[in-house]
Write an enzyme that holds these catalytic residues in place. Structure first.
Site, PDB file in Angstrom:
ATOM      1  N   LYS A 165     -24.062 -23.081  10.532  1.00 49.60           N
ATOM      2  CA  LYS A 165     -22.650 -22.904  10.173  1.00 49.60           C
ATOM      3  C   LYS A 165     -22.353 -21.425   9.917  1.00 49.60           C
ATOM      4  O   LYS A 165     -23.255 -20.670   9.553  1.00 49.60           O
ATOM      5  CB  LYS A 165     -22.346 -23.678   8.877  1.00 49.60           C
ATOM      6  CG  LYS A 165     -22.299 -25.181   9.005  1.00 49.60           C
ATOM      7  CD  LYS A 165     -22.016 -25.825   7.661  1.00 49.60           C
ATOM      8  CE  LYS A 165     -21.998 -27.340   7.752  1.00 49.60           C
ATOM      9  NZ  LYS A 165     -20.901 -27.873   8.566  1.00 49.60           N
ATOM     10  N   ARG A 196     -24.562 -38.473   9.866  1.00 50.79           N
ATOM     11  CA  ARG A 196     -24.699 -39.768  10.551  1.00 50.79           C
ATOM     12  C   ARG A 196     -26.156 -40.083  10.836  1.00 50.79           C
ATOM     13  O   ARG A 196     -26.553 -41.249  10.913  1.00 50.79           O
ATOM     14  CB  ARG A 196     -23.831 -39.774  11.817  1.00 50.79           C
ATOM     15  CG  ARG A 196     -24.182 -38.712  12.814  1.00 50.79           C
ATOM     16  CD  ARG A 196     -23.066 -38.415  13.813  1.00 50.79           C
ATOM     17  NE  ARG A 196     -22.067 -37.475  13.294  1.00 50.79           N
ATOM     18  CZ  ARG A 196     -20.996 -37.075  13.952  1.00 50.79           C
ATOM     19  NH1 ARG A 196     -20.754 -37.532  15.172  1.00 50.79           N
ATOM     20  NH2 ARG A 196     -20.145 -36.226  13.414  1.00 50.79           N
TER      21      ARG A 196
HETATM   22  N1  BES Z   1     -20.961 -31.890   6.026  1.00 50.83           N
HETATM   23  C1  BES Z   1     -20.311 -31.610   7.243  1.00 50.83           C
HETATM   24  C2  BES Z   1     -18.852 -32.029   7.237  1.00 50.83           C
HETATM   25  C3  BES Z   1     -17.904 -31.124   6.490  1.00 50.83           C
HETATM   26  C4  BES Z   1     -17.577 -29.877   6.995  1.00 50.83           C
HETATM   27  C5  BES Z   1     -17.305 -31.563   5.345  1.00 50.83           C
HETATM   28  C6  BES Z   1     -16.675 -29.091   6.315  1.00 50.83           C
HETATM   29  C7  BES Z   1     -16.387 -30.784   4.679  1.00 50.83           C
HETATM   30  C8  BES Z   1     -16.082 -29.542   5.156  1.00 50.83           C
HETATM   31  C9  BES Z   1     -20.980 -32.354   8.387  1.00 50.83           C
HETATM   32  O1  BES Z   1     -22.342 -32.504   8.273  1.00 50.83           O
HETATM   33  C10 BES Z   1     -20.734 -31.554   9.613  1.00 50.83           C
HETATM   34  O2  BES Z   1     -21.195 -30.454   9.680  1.00 50.83           O
HETATM   35  N2  BES Z   1     -20.007 -32.134  10.557  1.00 50.83           N
HETATM   36  C11 BES Z   1     -19.673 -31.442  11.756  1.00 50.83           C
HETATM   37  C12 BES Z   1     -19.756 -32.433  12.883  1.00 50.83           C
HETATM   38  C13 BES Z   1     -19.642 -31.804  14.254  1.00 50.83           C
HETATM   39  C14 BES Z   1     -20.851 -30.958  14.532  1.00 50.83           C
HETATM   40  C15 BES Z   1     -19.509 -32.900  15.268  1.00 50.83           C
HETATM   41  C16 BES Z   1     -18.263 -30.880  11.610  1.00 50.83           C
HETATM   42  O3  BES Z   1     -17.406 -31.551  11.033  1.00 50.83           O
HETATM   43  O4  BES Z   1     -18.053 -29.757  12.056  1.00 50.83           O
HETATM   44 MN    MN Z   2     -23.402 -30.829   9.016  1.00 48.38          MN
END
Ligand code: BES
Ligand code: MN
Ligand code: ZN
Length: 509
Positions: A291, A365
């Site tokens: 990230k 997931r």
């Molecule tokens: N924990 C994150 C989701 C999240 C991101 C919650 C920002 C709150 C704020 C999750 O694990 C994640 O990174 N999801 C990705 C999925 C994507 C790679 C398909 C996302 O939402 O960017």
């Molecule tokens: Mn994530």
């Protein structure tokens, strides 16, 4: 905070540090305000006329009101009487609690729940008053230095809901329920707010153990370690955990409703339990699909689903809920390393289905799917998973509604109702089979991402493939579990929704 009720007939003689009385817009006094006005020979009316408009959420602290035993009378604005609604009431209770803390009152009595509000019952208003006061009085202090203002500053420790004698029993039941929910929210918030280097998977495991020790009769904790998780063949969960040196945990926290001994022989067998599954990523860096740095610190909140399960289990144990509940928490970190998942890797889940990992940041997931498979052994009446699962859900619903996904209309409706009634709202999102196509992989039974369109929906679709054996709902709390910015902090949501839902289930014959 401790919660109780007060039913003294003579309001002006209540000895307390702060007494809240409501004032509607345009200076219309609530019945309680009217009593205080008469006891003070019209002082209240004069003050209101001169300087209090009764705007919803405004407060005015009056000290040493003649003829009144309370050290402070706090006028609390309720807004226009015609617009007075449960959410306005809750906001007024929060404003009162904040005014108490500001005025250095350590204990308080509120008459606000006595004011009629739409179709609501005294019980519901007392419940909501306790939750609101608890929300406003919460303070995180665990990682400040010894003797800091955070740690030593005055706290609001006791909050009492005033009711007429005739409503005493209802008020008491409501304050007790609200108190349990509040304590559950406090736990969920503190676990969320703790940094990732403190709140590790093992820390969550220890928290579950401590809860079980505190509620010995009804809660039992099993905290599975690496070897045991391997024996269960949770290949998907373990693939995420492998990227970190911090060992994973799989927490099983079982609540068994107290069964009256005298009824034991005639009692019907226990109803099938509700299983709650909470995402417990104690830090989500994204892994190899890393990230951006700017707000990465907020990914310590990626275990808020787990925190809401522990908070809910605490609340129902305190309330001695009449329904069995099992909490399941897969907990690990998502970090990049030489052993971490790589884009393109294929893993085998506990269900036997294989998954091509196209983005290591879609890890929630990957840990939840194995927990959903594990849930089958309880033959549950319903399984609800709670997860900070997708940024896409924040885009869709912002910070107001939790995303609710379910194919089961009865379960979805029950959860939506619980959310509305506990002022912890959710909004139903689609789950059509047509979205499943986005998860097609050329190299495994499914991919772990479905591309940019409808990211929150395809995440739910992924989970649905592991939740076929029971009625199932998924709550995406990515937008509601914490607030960012200046007042950064965990909210304790959706503990009110979940406890409300469970209380309703337990109430059914
Ligand atoms: N924990 C994150 C989701 C999240 C991101 C919650 C920002 C709150 C704020 C999750 O694990 C994640 O990174 N999801 C990705 C999925 C994507 C790679 C398909 C996302 O939402 O960017
Ligand atoms: Mn994530
Ligand atoms: Zn995550």
């Amino acid at each position: 905070m401790e919660f109780s009720t007060h039913t003294s007939a003579s309001l002006h003689q209540i000895k307390t540090a702060a007494l809240a009385v409501g004032v509607y817009a345009d200076g219309v006094l609530s019945p309680a305000a009217d009593i205080i006005d008469r006891a003070s020979e019209g002082l209240l009316r004069k003050v209101v006329k001169a300087e209090f408009q009764g705007k919803a959420g405004s407060t005015l602290v009056l000290r040493a009101v003649p003829g009144v035993s309370a050290q402070r009378v706090v006028l609390v604005g309720l807004g226009k009487q015609a617009d007075y609604a449960p959410a306005v009431h809750a906001g007024a209770e929060r404003a009162f609690a904040a005014a108490c803390i500001q005025a250095q009152a350590g204990e308080a009595v509120s008459t606000l729940a006595a004011n009629p509000c739409g179709e609501s019952t005294m019980r519901a208003r007392a419940r909501s008053a306790a939750i609101a006061a608890g929300q406003a009085a919460y303070r995180y202090d665990l990682t400040f230095g010894k003797g800091s203002e955070r740690e030593t500053g005055l706290r609001l420790r006791k909050f009492s809901v005033w009711a007429e004698r005739a409503d005493a029993a209802q008020a008491q039941a409501g304050a007790r329920e609200g108190g349990g929910i509040s304590h559950g929210m406090d736990l969920a918030r503190t676990l969320g707010n703790l940094p990732g280097n403190v709140c590790t998977p093992s820390y969550l495991g220890e928290t579950a153990r401590k809860l079980a020790a505190e509620f010995k009769g009804t809660l039992k904790a099993e905290v599975l370690e690496q070897k045991q998780i391997e024996a269960l063949k949770m290949g998907s969960f373990l693939s995420v955990a492998r990227g970190s040196d911090e060992p994973p945990r799989f927490i099983v926290l079982k609540y068994t409703a107290p069964r009256a001994a005298s009824r034991a022989k005639t009692a019907k067998p226990a109803k099938a339990p509700v299983v709650l599954v909470g995402k417990g990523i104690t830090f989500d860096s994204g892994g190899i699909s890393i990230k951006p740095a700017a707000t990465m610190d907020e990914m310590k909140y990626d275990m808020c689903g787990a925190a809401s399960v522990l908070g809910t289990m605490r609340a129902i144990a305190e309330l001695e809920l009449a329904h069995d509940v099992v909490g399941l928490i897969p907990a690990c970190e998502n970090l990049p390393s030489g052993r971490a998942n790589k884009p393109g890797d294929v893993v085998t889940s506990m269900s036997g289905q294989t998954i091509e990992i196209l983005n290591t940041d879609a890890e929630g997931r990957l840990i939840l799917c194995d927990a959903l498979t594990y849930a089958e052994r309880f033959k549950p009446s319903a399984v609800i998973d709670i997860a900070t699962l997708t940024g896409a859900c924040v885009v869709a619903l912002g910070h107001v509604n939790t995303g609710l996904f379910s194919k089961d209309d009865a379960l979805a409706d029950a959860l939506l109702r619980a959310g509305r009634q506990s002022l912890d709202p959710a909004w139903r999102m689609p789950l059509d089979d047509a979205y499943q196509e986005q998860l097609k992989s050329n190299f495994a039974d499914m991919a772990n991402i479905g591309g940019p369109p409808a990211g929150a929906v395809t995440a739910a679709c992924f989970l649905s493939r592991f939740a076929k054996a029971y009625p199932w709902a998924h709550l995406d709390i990515a937008g509601t579990a914490w607030r960012g910015g200046k007042d950064k902090g965990a909210t304790g949501r959706p503990v009110p929704l979940l406890v409300h839902y469970l209380l309703e289930q337990a109430g059914k014959g």
